[in-house]
Design an enzyme around this catalytic site. Structure first.
Site, PDB file in Angstrom:
ATOM      1  N   ASN A   7       0.881  -1.172   0.000  1.00  0.00           N
ATOM      2  CA  ASN A   7       0.000   0.000   0.000  1.00  0.00           C
ATOM      3  C   ASN A   7       0.914   1.216   0.000  1.00  0.00           C
ATOM      4  OD1 ASN A   7      -1.390   2.329   0.953  1.00  0.00           O
ATOM      5  ND2 ASN A   7      -3.045   1.049   1.738  1.00  0.00           N
ATOM      6  N   GLU A  34      -3.981   1.866  -2.875  1.00  0.00           N
ATOM      7  CA  GLU A  34      -4.045   3.305  -2.593  1.00  0.00           C
ATOM      8  C   GLU A  34      -3.143   4.116  -3.535  1.00  0.00           C
ATOM      9  OE1 GLU A  34      -5.454   5.349   0.957  1.00  0.00           O
ATOM     10  OE2 GLU A  34      -4.343   3.814   2.067  1.00  0.00           O
ATOM     11  N   ASP A 147      -3.971  -4.860   1.081  1.00  0.00           N
ATOM     12  CA  ASP A 147      -4.267  -4.251   2.373  1.00  0.00           C
ATOM     13  C   ASP A 147      -5.658  -4.710   2.771  1.00  0.00           C
ATOM     14  OD1 ASP A 147      -4.869  -2.722   4.547  1.00  0.00           O
ATOM     15  OD2 ASP A 147      -4.444  -0.783   3.598  1.00  0.00           O
ATOM     16  N   ASN A 149      -6.937  -4.438   5.803  1.00  0.00           N
ATOM     17  CA  ASN A 149      -7.468  -3.628   6.905  1.00  0.00           C
ATOM     18  C   ASN A 149      -8.061  -4.503   8.011  1.00  0.00           C
ATOM     19  OD1 ASN A 149      -6.985  -0.750   6.679  1.00  0.00           O
ATOM     20  ND2 ASN A 149      -8.180  -0.815   4.783  1.00  0.00           N
ATOM     21  N   ASP A 219      -1.401  -6.151   5.984  1.00  0.00           N
ATOM     22  CA  ASP A 219      -1.090  -6.396   4.573  1.00  0.00           C
ATOM     23  C   ASP A 219      -0.715  -7.870   4.438  1.00  0.00           C
ATOM     24  OD1 ASP A 219      -0.962  -3.482   3.336  1.00  0.00           O
ATOM     25  OD2 ASP A 219      -0.041  -3.434   5.332  1.00  0.00           O
ATOM     26  N   ASP A 248       2.959   4.722   4.918  1.00  0.00           N
ATOM     27  CA  ASP A 248       2.757   4.194   6.274  1.00  0.00           C
ATOM     28  C   ASP A 248       2.712   2.657   6.284  1.00  0.00           C
ATOM     29  OD1 ASP A 248       0.381   4.546   4.871  1.00  0.00           O
ATOM     30  OD2 ASP A 248      -0.771   5.243   6.595  1.00  0.00           O
ATOM     31  N   HIS A 249       2.795   2.047   5.102  1.00  0.00           N
ATOM     32  CA  HIS A 249       2.864   0.581   4.995  1.00  0.00           C
ATOM     33  C   HIS A 249       4.232   0.166   4.453  1.00  0.00           C
ATOM     34  CE1 HIS A 249      -1.628  -0.194   5.124  1.00  0.00           C
ATOM     35  NE2 HIS A 249      -1.597   1.111   4.902  1.00  0.00           N
TER      36      HIS A 249
END
Length: 258
Positions: A7, A34, A147, A149, A219, A248-249
């Site tokens: 991501n 994303e 991802d 989530n 992930d 951030d991943h």
DNA sequence: ATGGTAGAGCATCTA
């Protein structure tokens, strides 16, 4: 084959990081989430110059998924193949990459348990299972990566007590939906190779979470038994979460004999 | 209880 998911939280802001990572990790297949861009903005030519065919499903400001492959790319699905109305959000793309059926997913975040977006997340996971059943078979090499989530279990979060009753990513309902998908015939390949707690793929930008090791493993690379049996290595590249303008991943990847 | 950061895009929304 090396198969990866990342991501990248805006491909416009992060193309230089993706190019850098492709250069040293050299995955055969990379699933992106994303991208936050429309299809006409997707830098297919840049990836082509690096040896990758690509397919992108974008919608503009939010979401957006892609698959890059240097082992061929075909049989593309840009939305659910479950016979229902297309998902209005750009969250799924399936393609054949050499011997592998690959699906790149960006599962809805959910926001909070009392939000409509959480119900959408649960319905989306139901549809994902039907989609995979339509496009793939558990006895063939199949990867569903992205991802999700969802932290599959409590060892996939830094501190289970930090989540209250309205917090997503850890609820029994969404974990159950993920378990139903896995029941179809998939293995959490990274977890199979690494049973220990504290291994994360995402850290909040805020509050120095990365350095405090406060993250989550959301992930995932899910593979059918033929993929799991052929996997020699599974890694989260934490180094890619460091340095200039990181996502951030972190990228997650597996090496297989396929 | 709040805010802390980042991206898109220009006011907030999303994460």
């Amino acid at each position: 084959m090396r198969v990866a998911t990342w991501n990248i939280n805006s491909l416009k802001a992060r193309l230089f990081r993706v190019e850098e990572w492709l250069g040293y990790a050299r995955p055969d297949v990379l699933c992106l989430q994303e991208t936050k861009m429309s299809d006409d903005q997707f830098p297919a030519l840049t990836f082509s110059e690096l040896g990758y065919e690509s397919v992108h499903v974008g919608q503009g400001r939010w979401n957006g998924v892609a698959i890059l492959s240097r082992v061929g790319l075909g049989d593309v699905h840009t939305n659910f193949a479950d016979g229902g109305d297309p998902d209005p959000e750009a969250r799924l793309v399936t393609a054949r990459c050499g011997p592998l059926s690959v699906t790149s997913v960006y599962v809805p975040n959910g926001r909070s348990v009392d939000d409509d977006h959480y119900a959408y997340k649960l319905r989306w996971l139901d549809r994902l299972r039907v989609h995979i059943d339509e496009v793939a078979r558990p006895d063939e090499p199949v990867v569903v990566a992205g991802d999700f989530n969802i932290a599959p279990t409590d060892i996939d979060v830094w501190d289970p007590s930090a989540f209250d009753a309205n917090s997503t990513h850890v609820t029994p309902a969404e974990r159950e939906k993920l378990a139903r998908l896995i029941e179809w015939g998939l293995v959490d390949v990274f977890r199979e190779k690494h049973p220990e707690p504290g291994l994360f793929s995402w850290w909040d930008y805020r509050g120095g979470s990365f350095h405090m090791r406060k993250g989550m493993r959301i992930d995932l690379i899910l593979g059918t038994p033929p993929v799991a049996a052929a996997t020699t290595l599974a890694l989260i590249d934490r180094n890619a979460r460091k340095g200039k303008q990181p996502s951030d991943h972190a990228p997650v990847f597996i090496d297989t004999d396929l």
